[in-house]
Design a protein around this motif. Structure first.
Motif, PDB file in Angstrom:
ATOM      1  N   ASP A  57      20.014  21.808  14.074  1.00  0.00           N
ATOM      2  CA  ASP A  57      19.641  22.105  12.719  1.00  0.00           C
ATOM      3  C   ASP A  57      21.150  21.648  11.847  1.00  0.00           C
ATOM      4  OD1 ASP A  57      21.367  24.446  13.032  1.00  0.00           O
ATOM      5  OD2 ASP A  57      20.041  25.936  12.467  1.00  0.00           O
ATOM      6  N   GLY A  58      22.224  21.452  12.463  1.00  0.00           N
ATOM      7  CA  GLY A  58      23.531  21.013  11.799  1.00  0.00           C
ATOM      8  C   GLY A  58      24.147  22.055  11.470  1.00  0.00           C
ATOM      9  N   GLY A  59      23.899  23.349  11.736  1.00  0.00           N
ATOM     10  CA  GLY A  59      24.322  24.576  11.195  1.00  0.00           C
ATOM     11  C   GLY A  59      25.470  25.149  12.123  1.00  0.00           C
ATOM     12  N   TYR A  60      26.450  25.921  11.716  1.00  0.00           N
ATOM     13  CA  TYR A  60      27.340  26.324  12.522  1.00  0.00           C
ATOM     14  C   TYR A  60      27.233  27.776  12.915  1.00  0.00           C
ATOM     15  CZ  TYR A  60      30.039  22.081  12.333  1.00  0.00           C
ATOM     16  OH  TYR A  60      30.345  20.509  12.333  1.00  0.00           O
ATOM     17  N   PRO A  61      27.863  28.305  14.080  1.00  0.00           N
ATOM     18  CA  PRO A  61      27.781  29.935  14.298  1.00  0.00           C
ATOM     19  C   PRO A  61      28.742  30.552  13.528  1.00  0.00           C
ATOM     20  CG  PRO A  61      28.626  28.758  15.968  1.00  0.00           C
ATOM     21  CD  PRO A  61      28.365  27.669  15.170  1.00  0.00           C
ATOM     22  N   GLU A  62      28.648  31.753  13.014  1.00  0.00           N
ATOM     23  CA  GLU A  62      29.812  32.556  12.433  1.00  0.00           C
ATOM     24  C   GLU A  62      30.770  32.813  13.491  1.00  0.00           C
ATOM     25  OE1 GLU A  62      30.225  34.730   9.598  1.00  0.00           O
ATOM     26  OE2 GLU A  62      28.229  34.421   8.831  1.00  0.00           O
ATOM     27  N   PRO A  63      31.943  32.590  12.894  1.00  0.00           N
ATOM     28  CA  PRO A  63      33.249  32.469  13.900  1.00  0.00           C
ATOM     29  C   PRO A  63      33.418  33.867  14.231  1.00  0.00           C
ATOM     30  CG  PRO A  63      33.652  31.797  11.525  1.00  0.00           C
ATOM     31  CD  PRO A  63      32.369  32.143  11.328  1.00  0.00           C
ATOM     32  N   VAL A  64      33.810  33.875  15.650  1.00  0.00           N
ATOM     33  CA  VAL A  64      34.476  35.133  16.245  1.00  0.00           C
ATOM     34  C   VAL A  64      35.823  35.161  16.552  1.00  0.00           C
ATOM     35  CG1 VAL A  64      31.889  35.627  16.963  1.00  0.00           C
ATOM     36  CG2 VAL A  64      33.517  34.163  18.521  1.00  0.00           C
ATOM     37  N   GLY A  65      36.537  36.293  17.098  1.00  0.00           N
ATOM     38  CA  GLY A  65      37.856  36.178  17.564  1.00  0.00           C
ATOM     39  C   GLY A  65      38.738  35.741  16.461  1.00  0.00           C
ATOM     40  N   HIS A  66      39.549  34.758  16.986  1.00  0.00           N
ATOM     41  CA  HIS A  66      40.779  34.411  16.130  1.00  0.00           C
ATOM     42  C   HIS A  66      39.986  33.468  14.970  1.00  0.00           C
ATOM     43  CE1 HIS A  66      43.813  35.829  18.739  1.00  0.00           C
ATOM     44  NE2 HIS A  66      43.366  34.798  19.643  1.00  0.00           N
ATOM     45  N   GLY A  67      39.118  32.920  15.110  1.00  0.00           N
ATOM     46  CA  GLY A  67      38.541  32.166  14.157  1.00  0.00           C
ATOM     47  C   GLY A  67      38.033  33.113  13.002  1.00  0.00           C
ATOM     48  N   ARG A  68      37.377  34.177  13.285  1.00  0.00           N
ATOM     49  CA  ARG A  68      36.975  35.194  12.307  1.00  0.00           C
ATOM     50  C   ARG A  68      38.095  35.842  11.754  1.00  0.00           C
ATOM     51  NH1 ARG A  68      32.371  35.726   9.949  1.00  0.00           N
ATOM     52  NH2 ARG A  68      33.466  36.494   8.048  1.00  0.00           N
ATOM     53  N   THR A  69      39.162  36.037  12.361  1.00  0.00           N
ATOM     54  CA  THR A  69      40.611  36.498  11.755  1.00  0.00           C
ATOM     55  C   THR A  69      41.344  35.516  10.455  1.00  0.00           C
ATOM     56  OG1 THR A  69      41.186  37.726  13.524  1.00  0.00           O
ATOM     57  CG2 THR A  69      42.872  37.224  12.092  1.00  0.00           C
ATOM     58  N   LEU A  70      40.847  34.374  11.177  1.00  0.00           N
ATOM     59  CA  LEU A  70      41.582  33.233  10.066  1.00  0.00           C
ATOM     60  C   LEU A  70      40.643  32.891   8.995  1.00  0.00           C
ATOM     61  CD1 LEU A  70      43.124  30.575  12.667  1.00  0.00           C
ATOM     62  CD2 LEU A  70      44.383  32.095  11.083  1.00  0.00           C
ATOM     63  N   LEU A  71      39.390  32.897   9.160  1.00  0.00           N
ATOM     64  CA  LEU A  71      38.408  32.782   8.288  1.00  0.00           C
ATOM     65  C   LEU A  71      38.480  34.112   6.994  1.00  0.00           C
ATOM     66  CD1 LEU A  71      36.008  31.521   6.675  1.00  0.00           C
ATOM     67  CD2 LEU A  71      34.500  32.772   8.390  1.00  0.00           C
ATOM     68  N   ASP A  72      38.491  35.191   7.495  1.00  0.00           N
ATOM     69  CA  ASP A  72      38.580  36.324   6.749  1.00  0.00           C
ATOM     70  C   ASP A  72      39.905  36.275   5.788  1.00  0.00           C
ATOM     71  OD1 ASP A  72      36.137  37.228   7.393  1.00  0.00           O
ATOM     72  OD2 ASP A  72      36.882  38.737   8.956  1.00  0.00           O
ATOM     73  N   ALA A  73      41.116  35.964   6.427  1.00  0.00           N
ATOM     74  CA  ALA A  73      42.331  35.998   5.961  1.00  0.00           C
ATOM     75  C   ALA A  73      42.409  35.013   4.885  1.00  0.00           C
ATOM     76  CB  ALA A  73      43.391  35.689   6.819  1.00  0.00           C
ATOM     77  N   THR A  74      41.762  33.696   5.146  1.00  0.00           N
ATOM     78  CA  THR A  74      41.738  32.601   4.093  1.00  0.00           C
ATOM     79  C   THR A  74      40.762  32.906   3.009  1.00  0.00           C
ATOM     80  OG1 THR A  74      41.752  30.819   6.161  1.00  0.00           O
ATOM     81  CG2 THR A  74      40.853  30.153   3.971  1.00  0.00           C
ATOM     82  N   LEU A  75      39.742  33.604   3.152  1.00  0.00           N
ATOM     83  CA  LEU A  75      38.792  33.766   2.029  1.00  0.00           C
ATOM     84  C   LEU A  75      39.373  35.194   1.256  1.00  0.00           C
ATOM     85  CD1 LEU A  75      35.150  33.588   3.600  1.00  0.00           C
ATOM     86  CD2 LEU A  75      36.423  31.958   2.039  1.00  0.00           C
ATOM     87  N   ALA A  76      40.377  35.683   1.637  1.00  0.00           N
ATOM     88  CA  ALA A  76      40.771  37.010   0.936  1.00  0.00           C
ATOM     89  C   ALA A  76      42.066  36.251   0.210  1.00  0.00           C
ATOM     90  CB  ALA A  76      41.492  37.949   1.875  1.00  0.00           C
ATOM     91  N   ALA A  77      42.610  35.024   0.472  1.00  0.00           N
ATOM     92  CA  ALA A  77      43.768  34.873  -0.361  1.00  0.00           C
ATOM     93  C   ALA A  77      43.348  34.100  -1.641  1.00  0.00           C
ATOM     94  CB  ALA A  77      44.613  33.832   0.606  1.00  0.00           C
ATOM     95  N   THR A  78      44.440  34.048  -2.589  1.00  0.00           N
ATOM     96  CA  THR A  78      44.150  33.370  -3.695  1.00  0.00           C
ATOM     97  C   THR A  78      44.911  31.968  -3.700  1.00  0.00           C
ATOM     98  OG1 THR A  78      45.908  34.417  -4.822  1.00  0.00           O
ATOM     99  CG2 THR A  78      43.781  35.272  -5.082  1.00  0.00           C
ATOM    100  N   ASP A  79      46.015  32.227  -2.768  1.00  0.00           N
ATOM    101  CA  ASP A  79      46.987  30.981  -2.737  1.00  0.00           C
ATOM    102  C   ASP A  79      47.240  30.833  -1.019  1.00  0.00           C
ATOM    103  OD1 ASP A  79      48.612  30.577  -5.246  1.00  0.00           O
ATOM    104  OD2 ASP A  79      47.867  32.588  -5.143  1.00  0.00           O
ATOM    105  N   LEU A  80      46.980  29.704  -0.492  1.00  0.00           N
ATOM    106  CA  LEU A  80      47.175  29.467   0.935  1.00  0.00           C
ATOM    107  C   LEU A  80      48.541  28.481   0.930  1.00  0.00           C
ATOM    108  CD1 LEU A  80      43.720  27.960   2.277  1.00  0.00           C
ATOM    109  CD2 LEU A  80      44.859  30.073   2.651  1.00  0.00           C
ATOM    110  N   VAL A  81      49.415  28.853   1.742  1.00  0.00           N
ATOM    111  CA  VAL A  81      50.652  28.237   1.879  1.00  0.00           C
ATOM    112  C   VAL A  81      50.847  27.566   3.483  1.00  0.00           C
ATOM    113  CG1 VAL A  81      53.171  28.269   1.595  1.00  0.00           C
ATOM    114  CG2 VAL A  81      51.703  29.599   0.169  1.00  0.00           C
ATOM    115  N   PHE A  82      50.642  26.382   3.411  1.00  0.00           N
ATOM    116  CA  PHE A  82      50.996  25.794   4.931  1.00  0.00           C
ATOM    117  C   PHE A  82      52.267  25.798   5.086  1.00  0.00           C
ATOM    118  CE2 PHE A  82      46.606  24.765   4.280  1.00  0.00           C
ATOM    119  CZ  PHE A  82      45.998  24.727   5.662  1.00  0.00           C
ATOM    120  N   VAL A  83      52.878  26.480   6.087  1.00  0.00           N
ATOM    121  CA  VAL A  83      54.233  26.427   6.655  1.00  0.00           C
ATOM    122  C   VAL A  83      54.347  25.514   7.852  1.00  0.00           C
ATOM    123  CG1 VAL A  83      56.196  27.775   7.028  1.00  0.00           C
ATOM    124  CG2 VAL A  83      54.459  28.804   5.340  1.00  0.00           C
ATOM    125  N   ALA A  84      54.775  24.330   7.608  1.00  0.00           N
ATOM    126  CA  ALA A  84      54.210  23.470   8.443  1.00  0.00           C
ATOM    127  C   ALA A  84      55.586  22.330   8.558  1.00  0.00           C
ATOM    128  CB  ALA A  84      52.973  22.499   8.413  1.00  0.00           C
TER     129      ALA A  84
END
Length: 183
Positions: A57-84
């Motif tokens: 169906d082209g859909g993706y499952p809900e992220p788990v583990g580290h993916g969930r941690t990063l997703l939640d942190a990303t959505l909670a941020a107003t500003d994303l800073v790539f330190v790269a």
């Protein structure tokens, strides 16, 4: 509403030049009352990204583990800073893989990742090991990502340094760091 900065450390070296420059910028120029969270991508490894858009169906499952941690942190941020740091003229592997997972997060039913990211601000802080600026592909990648996601583009703070700590000898970068997030 208070601003929430998520610093995503994509460096292969702990406490590398990009991180040192980002910390200086955060200490010197974050808006008053802004929250900050630092995540080292190597401490939150993601699995290889699989493109499922044309499977089932082209859909993706809900992220788990580290993916969930990063997703939640990303959505909670107003500003994303790539330190790269600049690796082969572009983003390090961890940062690129994290961005690849955004495609999957856009395909999670009901998550509305693309819409929820719109209106935030995307920034970059990078150190390069050569006096000549070859960071164009890295800058373009982040700028175009912000554009696609409907985010504001905060810009990239560039510093020069190879050995640990050398970036703090780059006077131009140090001066720029002192007001980087204030603008």
């Amino acid at each position: 509403m208070s601003r929430r900065f998520l610093f995503l450390d994509a460096s292969a070296r702990p406490d590398g030049n990009s991180v040192r420059l980002a910390r200086l910028a955060a200490e010197s120029s974050l808006p008053a009352g802004a929250e900050q969270r630092w995540l080292r991508l190597d401490d939150h490894p993601l699995p290889p990204f699989r493109d499922l858009r044309h499977t089932g169906d082209g859909g993706y499952p809900e992220p788990v583990g580290h993916g969930r941690t990063l997703l939640d942190a990303t959505l909670a941020a107003t500003d994303l800073v790539f330190v790269a740091p600049l690796y082969w003229y572009s983003l390090p592997t961890g940062a690129k893989l994290y961005l690849d997972h955004w495609l999957g997060w856009m395909g999670v039913p009901g998550l509305d990742f693309l819409a929820r990211m719109g209106g935030g601000t995307l920034w970059g802080v990078t150190a390069l090991a050569a006096a000549d600026d070859k960071a164009g592909p890295l800058v373009d990648s982040l700028r175009l990502t912000a554009e696609y996601m409907g985010m504001r583009w905060g810009g990239v703070l560039l510093g020069n340094g190879s050995r640990p700590g050398e970036v703090l000898d780059d006077e131009r970068a140090v001066v720029a760091a002192e007001s980087f997030f204030a603008g």
